[in-house]
Design an enzyme around this catalytic site. Structure first.
Site, PDB file in Angstrom:
ATOM      1  N   HIS A  71       0.827  -1.201   0.000  1.00 22.30           N
ATOM      2  CA  HIS A  71       0.000   0.000   0.000  1.00 22.30           C
ATOM      3  C   HIS A  71       0.862   1.252   0.000  1.00 22.30           C
ATOM      4  O   HIS A  71       1.779   1.382   0.791  1.00 22.30           O
ATOM      5  CB  HIS A  71      -0.910  -0.025   1.230  1.00 22.30           C
ATOM      6  CG  HIS A  71      -2.057   0.916   1.077  1.00 22.30           C
ATOM      7  ND1 HIS A  71      -2.010   2.208   1.515  1.00 22.30           N
ATOM      8  CD2 HIS A  71      -3.259   0.757   0.487  1.00 22.30           C
ATOM      9  CE1 HIS A  71      -3.156   2.803   1.225  1.00 22.30           C
ATOM     10  NE2 HIS A  71      -3.927   1.941   0.605  1.00 22.30           N
ATOM     11  N   PRO A  72       0.577   2.193  -0.897  1.00 24.31           N
ATOM     12  CA  PRO A  72       1.489   3.324  -1.087  1.00 24.31           C
ATOM     13  C   PRO A  72       1.309   4.502  -0.138  1.00 24.31           C
ATOM     14  O   PRO A  72       1.928   5.537  -0.346  1.00 24.31           O
ATOM     15  CB  PRO A  72       1.200   3.765  -2.528  1.00 24.31           C
ATOM     16  CG  PRO A  72      -0.160   3.287  -2.823  1.00 24.31           C
ATOM     17  CD  PRO A  72      -0.487   2.164  -1.918  1.00 24.31           C
ATOM     18  N   CYS A  73       0.516   4.365   0.913  1.00 22.03           N
ATOM     19  CA  CYS A  73       0.248   5.564   1.717  1.00 22.03           C
ATOM     20  C   CYS A  73       1.497   6.163   2.339  1.00 22.03           C
ATOM     21  O   CYS A  73       1.604   7.372   2.474  1.00 22.03           O
ATOM     22  CB  CYS A  73      -0.791   5.269   2.794  1.00 22.03           C
ATOM     23  SG  CYS A  73      -0.358   3.864   3.823  1.00 22.03           S
ATOM     24  N   ARG A  74       2.474   5.331   2.676  1.00 20.30           N
ATOM     25  CA  ARG A  74       3.676   5.885   3.318  1.00 20.30           C
ATOM     26  C   ARG A  74       4.823   6.085   2.354  1.00 20.30           C
ATOM     27  O   ARG A  74       5.884   6.556   2.735  1.00 20.30           O
ATOM     28  CB  ARG A  74       4.148   4.928   4.439  1.00 20.30           C
ATOM     29  CG  ARG A  74       3.094   4.597   5.460  1.00 20.30           C
ATOM     30  CD  ARG A  74       2.742   5.779   6.327  1.00 20.30           C
ATOM     31  NE  ARG A  74       3.854   6.221   7.116  1.00 20.30           N
ATOM     32  CZ  ARG A  74       3.980   7.449   7.640  1.00 20.30           C
ATOM     33  NH1 ARG A  74       3.046   8.328   7.434  1.00 20.30           N
ATOM     34  NH2 ARG A  74       5.025   7.768   8.354  1.00 20.30           N
TER      35      ARG A  74
END
Lengths: 288, 355
Positions: B239-242
């Protein structure tokens, strides 16, 4: 940091040439022609033979004896050169190949024969795809960079534009373009900052076709003096180059066609006389 | 399932930005993604661009450059064995050897060996029982022969864990991954998708793929979803949120390292110049004195001055061209380093040092 005298020396070295004549092998010559046509060229010492292959091909194609449906590309991949029955290693710079023979510089035209059949895979590195020269050169320059820095990072972090430009400068034999990338971005500004000097020593008179390559530091760690070419040769070939011998008694080193005096520091010599594959190739020839 | 639908909705709805902010925010525009991808493909051809089928195509990316792919990347160890952690849910009995050694890794290998009927010793660099495969298998399965393992542990204290794991590998442990890098519009960063296959070429199910993701990320940021640019392929995505924050930190570090190196080189250069100039000064002085004697032409002092000017201009050139230290095209190289820490067992990174 190249001073103006350094640049002058490098410029003269890059201008060094060798006269070559190329004849077609009788096996590949069309039967309608009795004698092969001759292709004369003044080849740059600091370059590679495959960079002239296109010219050879264009010249000799009309005289070839087999089906002319052979494509340009296939002919180029099967092209090989020979001197007095010895296949010429295309991956060595032209100057090195010539020096290796120990011929008299001023007297000779180097007479080569060109073949388009029976590629000698036992002696030569196979030419698999059309970019074989580029791939080999990239490998050499990466190795040279690694030897210089103990890391391949300087060359790997070049932008796409810079790395293509470096190869273009090799193809076009353009020193200023080569300088702007190799000297300015890859080589450290001061020659003594090299971790090691990329040097290869060739012994053509050896029975087993020797190439010597070991690590050479720019300075002796104990004395902190710059290591000279004489020091290197004495270490690797003590029988031919003794420490006390002021002149070259038994053998001499030939670099870019020049007999280099023994007291030149090898790191400075590298900056002046490196070939465009990043290595300082030294031929050892015997005094006659 | 719901989360992945939500994220693909979000991707669909977020407008594409074209302003370049990669150093400040760690985010990249689609154009920068293409530029970084071109650099990756140019330098490391194991990665290639790929087009997508018409219905999956995104119009903010060129038709033939919809995502990056590298295929058949090997994975010899699962993340937990690589990191020396025992993250498995199964309980492992502590087996106390004869000398009081606790063999923490044996039980896992035991399980593997027991699971596989035909095991091969293919990575047996350090084992001393390589000659006869069958023998070694028998010995492994015999718990009482722990003192043999003790010798291996004693051999090399630093590389204990690695030697141990490498020496008794089975071919069946080897997996192959196809890795995909797509562009996430909502987070404006690249996004990693993994599709794994076992040694027989059979696709791995998501639980198995999770084994190759390091524990920290496994629960928090790894998602099961269908890769948006492929047809009906289940993948595990990170997941690219960070990503943006991480990339910003990594790039700042890379920049600092590069700047420091430049500073050191500049200082060295200036020292060298000073030395040279001092020598030139003394030369000049000598020449002046000699000139005064009337032995040399006065023109010679002029030549020295020219040398200095040439010297100056060459020195300056080096630093003008290097104002852009970390370029956006190196973004993906740094991104891959980060991903390598998330998927420690997968040997996909054949690129280069990031900094």
């Amino acid at each position: 940091m190249l001073s103006s005298t350094d640049l002058d020396v490098i410029d003269r070295i890059w201008k060094g040439t060798i006269k070559i004549s190329v004849r077609l092998s009788p096996l590949d010559l069309n039967i309608h022609h009795h004698k092969s046509p001759v292709y004369y060229l003044t080849a740059k010492r600091n370059s590679f033979l495959p960079l002239y292959y296109d010219d050879f091909l264009k010249f000799f194609k009309p005289y070839l004896n087999f089906a002319t449906e052979q494509t340009f590309e296939r002919l180029k991949l099967n092209l090989w050169l020979e001197f007095e029955d010895i296949p010429i290693k295309w991956n060595y710079p032209i100057g090195l190949l010539y020096d290796y023979l120990g011929l008299d510089l001023n007297a000779h035209v180097w007479n080569l024969k060109i073949h388009f059949n029976n590629y000698p895979t036992d002696f030569l590195i196979p030419q698999i795809k059309l970019d074989f020269m580029e791939k080999f050169w990239v490998n050499q320059i990466k190795e040279a960079c690694y030897i210089q820095h103990s890391s391949a990072k300087p060359i790997m972090s070049l932008s796409t534009v810079d790395s293509s430009s470096l190869w273009e400068s090799v193809k076009a034999h353009d020193f200023s373009q080569f300088n702007s990338i190799f000297y300015k971005k890859i080589l450290p500004p001061v020659s003594t900052d090299l971790k090691h000097v990329p040097v290869k020593v060739y012994l053509p008179y050896s029975s087993s076709n020797f190439i010597l390559q070991e690590l050479v530091e720019p300075k002796d760690p104990e004395t902190n003096l710059k290591i000279t070419i004489k020091d290197v040769l004495n270490k690797w070939l003590p029988d031919l180059f003794s420490k006390n011998d002021p002149n070259y008694k038994y053998a001499f080193p030939l670099i870019q066609g020049i007999i280099v005096p023994g007291n030149v520091p090898i790191c400075e010599l590298y900056y002046l006389m490196t070939y465009l594959d990043g290595f300082l190739h030294i031929c050892i020839l015997m005094n006659s | 399932m719901f989360r992945s639908t939500l994220s693909s909705w979000r991707e669909y709805l977020t407008p594409v930005s074209h302003k370049s902010t990669f150093k400040k925010t760690g985010e990249i525009t689609p154009e920068e993604f293409v530029e970084a991808g071109d650099y990756l493909v140019f330098k490391f051809p194991t990665w290639q661009w790929s087009p997508a089928s018409a219905n999956k195509r995104k119009d903010f990316l060129p038709k033939d450059k919809q995502f990056l792919v590298t295929r058949h990347v090997p994975s010899y160890q699962r993340a937990s064995t690589y990191l020396g952690m025992d993250n498995n849910e199964e309980d492992e009995e502590e087996i106390i050897g004869e000398d009081g050694w606790t063999a923490t890794h044996i039980s896992k290998l035991q399980k593997n060996k027991n699971d596989n009927n035909n095991s091969h010793d293919n990575q047996s660099k350090t084992t001393n029982k390589t000659t006869d495969n069958e023998n070694s298998i028998d010995e492994i399965e015999d718990i009482e022969d722990i003192e043999d393992f003790d010798e291996e542990i004693d051999l090399n204290d630093d590389n204990n864990d690695n030697n141990f794991n490498n020496s008794n590998y089975s071919n069946k442990d080897r997996r192959n991954y196809d890795l995909y890098i797509g562009y996430s519009t909502s987070y404006k960063v690249p996004k990693m998708y993994l599709v794994g296959f076992d040694s027989n070429g059979i696709p791995l199910n998501p639980d198995q793929m999770f084994e190759d993701i390091s524990g920290d990320y496994r629960d928090k940021t790894a998602t099961i979803e269908k890769a948006p640019f492929l047809n009906d392929t289940t993948s595990v995505s990170i997941h690219p949120c960070r990503h943006a924050t991480v990339m910003k930190v990594l790039m700042a570090r890379a920049e600092i390292a590069a700047k420091n190196k430049q500073l050191r080189e500049k200082q060295k250069l200036e020292k060298e110049k000073e030395k040279e100039e001092k020598e030139k000064e003394s030369d000049k002085n000598i020449i002046k004195r000699v000139a005064k004697l009337g032995l040399m032409d006065s023109d010679d002092t002029g030549a020295d001055i020219d040398d200095d000017e040439e010297w100056e201009s060459i020195g300056k050139d080096i630093y003008d061209n290097q104002s852009e230290i970390i370029r956006v095209d190196q973004y993906l190289i740094i991104f891959l380093k980060f991903i390598a820490s998330v998927t420690p067992g997968i040997n996909h990174d054949y690129t280069m040092d990031a900094f």
